[in-house]
Scaffold this active site. Structure first.
Site, PDB file in Angstrom:
ATOM      1  N   ARG A  21      -4.428   4.770  10.412  1.00 16.38           N
ATOM      2  CA  ARG A  21      -4.576   3.778  11.487  1.00 16.38           C
ATOM      3  C   ARG A  21      -3.643   4.012  12.661  1.00 16.38           C
ATOM      4  O   ARG A  21      -3.875   3.518  13.757  1.00 16.38           O
ATOM      5  CB  ARG A  21      -4.441   2.374  10.897  1.00 16.38           C
ATOM      6  N   GLU A  68       4.153   0.583  -2.821  1.00 17.29           N
ATOM      7  CA  GLU A  68       4.217  -0.531  -3.772  1.00 17.29           C
ATOM      8  C   GLU A  68       3.942  -0.043  -5.193  1.00 17.29           C
ATOM      9  O   GLU A  68       4.621  -0.393  -6.138  1.00 17.29           O
ATOM     10  CB  GLU A  68       3.187  -1.595  -3.389  1.00 17.29           C
TER      11      GLU A  68
HETATM   12  O1  PRP Z   1       4.790  -0.042   4.769  1.00 13.66           O
HETATM   13  P1  PRP Z   1       3.965   0.566   3.682  1.00 13.66           P
HETATM   14  O2  PRP Z   1       4.113  -0.113   2.358  1.00 13.66           O
HETATM   15  O3  PRP Z   1       4.212   2.045   3.566  1.00 13.66           O
HETATM   16  O4  PRP Z   1       2.436   0.354   4.040  1.00 13.66           O
HETATM   17  C1  PRP Z   1       1.930   0.551   5.340  1.00 13.66           C
HETATM   18  C2  PRP Z   1       0.852   1.595   5.357  1.00 13.66           C
HETATM   19  O5  PRP Z   1      -0.241   1.177   4.523  1.00 13.66           O
HETATM   20  C3  PRP Z   1      -1.459   1.330   5.257  1.00 13.66           C
HETATM   21  O6  PRP Z   1      -1.964   2.614   5.129  1.00 13.66           O
HETATM   22  P2  PRP Z   1      -2.753   3.088   3.815  1.00 13.66           P
HETATM   23  O7  PRP Z   1      -2.185   4.408   3.415  1.00 13.66           O
HETATM   24  O8  PRP Z   1      -2.767   2.016   2.813  1.00 13.66           O
HETATM   25  O9  PRP Z   1      -4.228   3.160   4.308  1.00 13.66           O
HETATM   26  P3  PRP Z   1      -5.045   4.203   5.216  1.00 13.66           P
HETATM   27  O10 PRP Z   1      -5.868   4.975   4.247  1.00 13.66           O
HETATM   28  O11 PRP Z   1      -5.837   3.334   6.129  1.00 13.66           O
HETATM   29  O12 PRP Z   1      -4.081   5.088   5.968  1.00 13.66           O
HETATM   30  C4  PRP Z   1      -1.041   1.073   6.683  1.00 13.66           C
HETATM   31  O13 PRP Z   1      -1.973   1.564   7.609  1.00 13.66           O
HETATM   32  C5  PRP Z   1       0.300   1.764   6.757  1.00 13.66           C
HETATM   33  O14 PRP Z   1       0.175   3.144   7.087  1.00 13.66           O
HETATM   34  N1  ADE Z   2      -1.929  -6.291   3.344  1.00 13.68           N
HETATM   35  C1  ADE Z   2      -2.284  -5.152   3.951  1.00 13.68           C
HETATM   36  N2  ADE Z   2      -3.274  -5.164   4.864  1.00 13.68           N
HETATM   37  C2  ADE Z   2      -3.645  -4.022   5.501  1.00 13.68           C
HETATM   38  N3  ADE Z   2      -3.079  -2.843   5.258  1.00 13.68           N
HETATM   39  C3  ADE Z   2      -2.091  -2.787   4.349  1.00 13.68           C
HETATM   40  N4  ADE Z   2      -1.296  -1.762   3.934  1.00 13.68           N
HETATM   41  C4  ADE Z   2      -0.455  -2.242   3.012  1.00 13.68           C
HETATM   42  N5  ADE Z   2      -0.634  -3.561   2.822  1.00 13.68           N
HETATM   43  C5  ADE Z   2      -1.642  -3.927   3.666  1.00 13.68           C
END
Ligand code: PRP
Ligand code: ADE
Length: 256
Positions: free
Chosen positions: A143, A180
């Site tokens: 994102r 997490e």
């Molecule tokens: O602070 P944190 O605990 O590290 O979490 C934040 C990350 O989690 C999500 O990405 P995720 O990898 O879940 O999804 P995506 O496949 O959309 O990149 C979000 O877009 C952040 O990059």
């Molecule tokens: N609660 C949440 N919503 C969207 N993206 C995430 N990445 C980690 N936690 C999230």
């Protein structure tokens, strides 16, 4: 099933907050808030944010004194009270129990459909980072790839993708990090950045801070000065900021 469409969009705007709302709490109370996992069906609240932190003890050997002062001023600036943030906040959909029970998923895709909210989001970042001598905008997959490139173009910086493992074809440096549950890895092309460059790290959301922290570490390992990390949303209660240590973080809206 149109899961999210049944939910009212969370609103920060002119309406009085319901009992127990976290809306407009002073920053020191934000740290004491509940974790992201909420009772099923509860509506997450997004709040205005005044999230600025200084980086007083940071090693800044490659940065001049005047530049350091400028960065510090940027990180401790006046509280952000911009009406555009209400619209941005309202445009983010919150979906309970996705992708698993107890998670309040902050869905920015609805905000991307709202051309004004999306533009305002980019504009707010651009207004903050233009003329700050930033040469690199590093965006975290996936994102961060949405918000990073328009900001980079607008402030005249290059865009560097921080990717999930085994996606980049060239030589990479990588950083493992914990989330997490479990671990993940982030990679960056060798040669994409140079020592002494000034970077902004951008993502949509900070939760535990593991992702942003890994991005920062990758850049710092090659001598890049990370001026600030920036996100649209901060999930309160997951101590993401603590993980970033004294590195400055800027966010537009808070969510619980
Ligand atoms: O602070 P944190 O605990 O590290 O979490 C934040 C990350 O989690 C999500 O990405 P995720 O990898 O879940 O999804 P995506 O496949 O959309 O990149 C979000 O877009 C952040 O990059
Ligand atoms: N609660 C949440 N919503 C969207 N993206 C995430 N990445 C980690 N936690 C999230």
């Amino acid at each position: 099933m149109m899961r999210g469409s049944l939910l009212p969009r969370c609103s920060n705007s002119i309406f009085p907050p319901p009992p127990n709302s976290n809306r407009l709490r002073p920053p020191f109370l934000k740290r004491l808030s509940a974790p992201t996992a909420a009772p099923s069906g509860a509506q997450s609240r997004l709040t205005f944010s005044q999230n600025y932190r200084t980086a007083p003890n940071r090693l800044r050997s490659s940065v001049s004194e005047s530049q350091w002062k400028q960065d510090r001023e940027m990180a401790t600036g006046d509280e952000l009270q911009d009406p555009r943030i209400a619209r941005i906040s309202s445009a983010i959909r919150v979906i309970p129990d996705f992708p698993k029970p107890g998670i309040m998923f902050q869905d920015i895709t609805t905000m991307l459909l709202d051309t004004k909210a999306f533009k305002d989001t980019i504009d707010l970042f651009v207004e903050r980072y233009r003329d700050k001598n930033i040469s690199v905008v590093a965006g975290v997959e996936a994102r961060g790839f949405i918000f990073g490139p328009p900001i980079a173009l607008a402030i005249g910086a290059k865009f560097v993708p921080m990717r999930k493992p085994n996606k980049l074809p060239g030589e990479v440096i990588s950083e493992e990090y914990s989330l997490e549950y479990g671990t993940d890895k982030m990679e960056m092309h060798v040669g994409a950045v140079e020592a002494g460059e000034r970077a902004l790290v951008i993502d949509d959301l900070i939760a535990t801070g593991g992702t942003l922290c890994a991005a920062v570490k990758l850049l710092e390992r090659v001598g890049v000065n990370v001026v600030e990390c920036a996100c649209v949303i901060e999930l309160l209660g997951l101590k993401g900021r603590e993980r970033l240590g004294d590195r400055p973080l800027f966010v537009l809206v808070n969510a619980t």
